[in-house]
Design a protein around this motif. Structure first.
Motif, short mmCIF file in Angstrom:
data_model
loop_
_atom_site.label_atom_id
_atom_site.label_comp_id
_atom_site.label_asym_id
_atom_site.label_seq_id
_atom_site.Cartn_x
_atom_site.Cartn_y
_atom_site.Cartn_z
N ALA A 456 16.84 46.90 -27.42
CA ALA A 456 17.45 46.22 -28.57
C ALA A 456 18.66 46.99 -29.09
O ALA A 456 19.63 46.39 -29.56
N ALA A 457 18.62 48.32 -28.98
CA ALA A 457 19.72 49.13 -29.51
C ALA A 457 20.85 49.32 -28.51
O ALA A 457 22.02 49.37 -28.89
N HIS A 458 20.53 49.42 -27.22
CA HIS A 458 21.53 49.81 -26.22
C HIS A 458 21.73 48.81 -25.09
O HIS A 458 22.59 49.02 -24.23
N GLY A 459 20.93 47.75 -25.03
CA GLY A 459 21.06 46.81 -23.93
C GLY A 459 20.31 47.29 -22.70
O GLY A 459 19.52 48.24 -22.74
N ARG A 480 10.06 40.02 -24.71
CA ARG A 480 11.07 39.26 -25.48
C ARG A 480 12.39 40.02 -25.55
O ARG A 480 13.47 39.43 -25.48
N SER A 481 12.33 41.36 -25.67
CA SER A 481 13.56 42.15 -25.73
C SER A 481 14.36 42.03 -24.43
O SER A 481 15.59 41.93 -24.45
N VAL A 482 13.67 42.04 -23.29
CA VAL A 482 14.36 41.90 -22.01
C VAL A 482 15.03 40.54 -21.89
O VAL A 482 16.21 40.43 -21.51
N VAL A 483 14.30 39.49 -22.23
CA VAL A 483 14.87 38.14 -22.13
C VAL A 483 16.03 37.98 -23.10
O VAL A 483 17.08 37.40 -22.75
N ASP A 484 15.89 38.50 -24.31
CA ASP A 484 16.99 38.40 -25.29
C ASP A 484 18.22 39.14 -24.79
O ASP A 484 19.36 38.65 -24.94
N ALA A 485 18.02 40.31 -24.18
CA ALA A 485 19.17 41.08 -23.68
C ALA A 485 19.84 40.35 -22.52
O ALA A 485 21.08 40.36 -22.39
N ARG A 490 24.47 37.01 -20.72
CA ARG A 490 25.04 35.76 -20.22
C ARG A 490 26.07 35.21 -21.20
O ARG A 490 27.17 34.79 -20.80
N ASP A 491 25.75 35.20 -22.47
CA ASP A 491 26.68 34.67 -23.48
C ASP A 491 27.96 35.49 -23.56
O ASP A 491 29.01 34.98 -23.93
N ALA A 492 27.85 36.80 -23.18
CA ALA A 492 29.03 37.66 -23.23
C ALA A 492 29.90 37.52 -21.99
O ALA A 492 30.96 38.16 -21.91
N GLY A 493 29.46 36.72 -21.02
CA GLY A 493 30.25 36.53 -19.81
C GLY A 493 30.09 37.64 -18.80
O GLY A 493 30.95 37.82 -17.92
N GLY A 504 14.84 40.75 -11.27
CA GLY A 504 13.74 40.86 -10.32
C GLY A 504 12.50 41.49 -10.94
O GLY A 504 11.37 41.05 -10.69
N LEU A 505 12.70 42.52 -11.77
CA LEU A 505 11.56 43.11 -12.47
C LEU A 505 10.91 42.10 -13.42
O LEU A 505 9.69 42.04 -13.52
N ALA A 506 11.74 41.32 -14.10
CA ALA A 506 11.20 40.33 -15.03
C ALA A 506 10.34 39.31 -14.29
O ALA A 506 9.29 38.87 -14.81
N GLU A 507 10.76 38.90 -13.10
CA GLU A 507 9.97 37.94 -12.33
C GLU A 507 8.58 38.48 -12.03
O GLU A 507 7.60 37.73 -12.00
#
Length: 593
Positions: A456-459, A480-485, A490-493, A504-507
């Motif tokens: 949350a603090a550093h990405g 949730r922190s991983v998905v939000d990051a 994505r929104d930052a391009g 891959g880790l998230a999967e």
């Protein structure tokens, strides 16, 4: 037919007398033509190339080729190498564990058939990677106490041969029948080496223990020493001590490593003798083990040396209060070298700093609190360090916390997850500490919460290895922190492939229950200005694959408990589809009836 380790080149019966081989002879004579050659001949066609098989009178070349392929297929499915007919082998041992449920059986066949994964393409699409799900499936099946069906044992052994990370779980699921089968196939000898060919006796049978220790293979001796140490630590240590001088250096190192489990003060005398071993790696391992015994003579010696170098003099103050002073050793004497201190520093490191780090790393952490007036670990870590020695000192304390598994010191050295990356162990700040290893000292829930706060603090840029040491499935708020990051990236391009490792880790690690709330992320979004061309499509595919994989994992877990699936099967592979290469109703190997 008797299994053999290599293909036979025996001629068909009747060849020596000049008689023509009949249909029965064709079935009993093992072909010498490899499967790949038969496939090549079929692809080229018998009109373009004469097939490399015997053609009986009145038989077409195509029919002869198909007969040879059929015989080879039967032998391959039976997991046997061609050999001359001989006595049948003894029946396979019984495995009383329940077989996996039918739906899970079909799932295992599909996972084993997808050995090639997603291929070499850089763009994976939306299909889940089944090769990455196989380890999770094996672990879940083992937790239920199941055994693998006999028809899938050959494919399971092939998968374990190709991937060493699968071997422990695959062999546990396969059970004693896989070991029986491995005796007949050279490609599966690894199973015998990994498990030994004899049952491991316990400390209650000293005669059998001594016989296996004197006569067994190396893997059997390691397994034996591990088993005896668990039930009778002193007997295990004495077993090793009896043959210690005659063991090879690499064997001594691995045997010594088995003492970690159940290490106790009674092992100190043996480890002290190992400090004089002729192998440097053995000496270093003995020193490491002794440093985890806080009341050992070794720990006392190292603490005295370290405390002489790191002091907090009464009344000594810096700009913000008391200050730690550091005076590294001026030489590496004979006593230090005997206690495992390596005299020669690595390239780029100063010798005195190198010696200091080894001394502090080996000193018991609880004695630093005594050294600094009863201060708690977080208060010791907060003290300023004079003359630029802070990083060197704190890195050595980090290594000590990892070695001694001290949560209070690990917690103090990690600090708050929102601190600057260099304070959290980033190498760019001059620190060599391993934050991921330091996190393993914390309880799983606290570890996940710390990594969530760091993200949350550093990405995600510095979080990949930290995520790898968190318990699976990821507990909230980590998931949730991983998905939000990822969504923020994505929104930052950002380039989506820069986060492929985290995705891959998230999967594999996100809780499958999170699939439904991630559906909204699968849509293709407008690309921000300056974004990589096509990044929106890549991100959409990645999130679709993530959601599909989570639902497939949920289905897999439901199948193992015999519950109707709650998720969707993987695209193009219905959950109840038979495996193309290992059908569940294939005949079992001989002797498993």
């Amino acid at each position: 037919m008797k299994p053999a380790d290599s293909a036979s080149s025996a001629a068909p019966a009747g060849a020596a007398t000049g008689e023509a081989a009949g249909p029965a002879d064709a079935l009993t004579a093992p072909p010498s033509v490899p499967w790949s050659v038969l496939v090549s001949a079929a692809l080229l066609g018998t009109e373009r190339r004469t097939p490399p098989v015997a053609v009986r009178p009145g038989q077409s070349a195509a029919a002869a080729l198909l007969d040879a392929a059929a015989i080879s297929t039967v032998r391959r499915r039976a997991a046997l190498r061609p050999a001359l007919a001989a006595d049948r082998p003894a029946p396979a041992p019984d495995d009383p564990r329940p077989v996996i449920p039918p739906a899970a059986r079909r799932r295992l066949a599909l996972l084993l058939a997808d050995r090639g994964g997603t291929g070499a393409s850089s763009r994976r699409g939306t299909a889940p990677d089944l090769t990455e799900l196989l380890p999770q499936w094996l672990a879940a099946a083992q937790a239920h106490g199941y055994r693998a069906p006999e028809a899938l044992l050959p494919a399971l052994l092939d998968a374990a041969r190709a991937r060493t990370d699968l071997r422990p779980a695959a062999l546990a699921l396969a059970g004693p029948r896989a070991l029986w089968l491995a005796r007949f196939h050279a490609d599966w000898k690894f199973a015998l080496r990994a498990n030994g060919t004899r049952a491991t006796p316990g400390a209650e049978d000293p005669a059998a223990v001594r016989r296996l220790w004197d006569e067994g293979l190396f893997a059997e001796r390691v397994a034996l020493l591990t088993t005896v140490r668990r039930s009778a630590p002193d007997a295990g240590r004495e077993l090793l001590a009896g043959t210690w001088p005659t063991e090879h250096a690499e064997d001594r190192l691995l045997f010594l490593d088995t003492l970690r489990e159940g290490l106790a003060p009674a092992d100190e005398a043996f480890l002290e003798r190992a400090l004089a071993d002729r192998s440097r790696t053995v000496r270093a391992t003995a020193a490491e083990l002794l440093s985890t015994l806080p009341e050992s003579a070794f720990a006392t010696r190292m603490a005295a040396r370290a405390h002489a170098c790191v002091t907090l003099a009464p009344g000594a103050t810096g700009p913000s209060g008391p200050e730690i002073g550091v005076m590294p050793p001026r030489a590496c004497d004979e006593g230090m070298r005997r206690d495992g201190v390596v005299a020669k520093a690595p390239s780029g490191r100063g010798e005195r700093a190198w010696w200091l780090g080894q001394l502090v790393e080996a000193a018991p952490l609880h004695r630093w609190s005594e050294r600094f007036g009863g201060r708690a670990p977080k208060d010791v870590v907060a003290l300023p360090v004079a003359d630029g020695w802070r990083t060197e000192l704190h890195d050595a304390w980090c290594r000590a916390a990892i070695r001694q598994r001290d949560p209070a010191w690990a917690r103090a050295l990690l600090g708050a997850p929102g601190t600057a990356p260099e304070d959290a162990g980033d190498a760019s700040g001059g620190s060599s500490r391993d934050t991921a290893k330091l996190l393993t000292v914390l309880p799983p829930e606290e570890r996940a919460a710390w990594v969530a706060g760091f993200i949350a603090a550093h990405g995600l840029a510095d979080a990949f290895r930290m995520l790898g040491v968190c318990a699976v499935p990821w507990a909230e708020p980590l998931g949730r922190s991983v998905v939000d990051a990822l969504d923020i990236a994505r929104d930052a391009g950002s380039y989506p492939w820069s986060f492929s490792g985290v995705m891959g880790l998230a999967e594999r690690c996100l809780d499958p229950a999170a699939a439904d709330r991630l559906d909204m992320l699968t849509a293709v979004t407008d690309e921000p200005e300056g974004a990589s061309p096509g990044a929106g499509g890549y991100w959409s595919e990645a999130f679709q694959r993530l959601v599909g994989t989570l639902r497939l994992r949920a289905t897999m877990l439901a199948e193992l408990v015999g519950t109707p699936g709650t998720g969707a099967p993987e695209p193009g592979s219905p959950a109840d589809a038979p495996a193309p290469a290992a059908a569940p109703d294939a005949p079992p190997p001989p002797g498993t009836e």
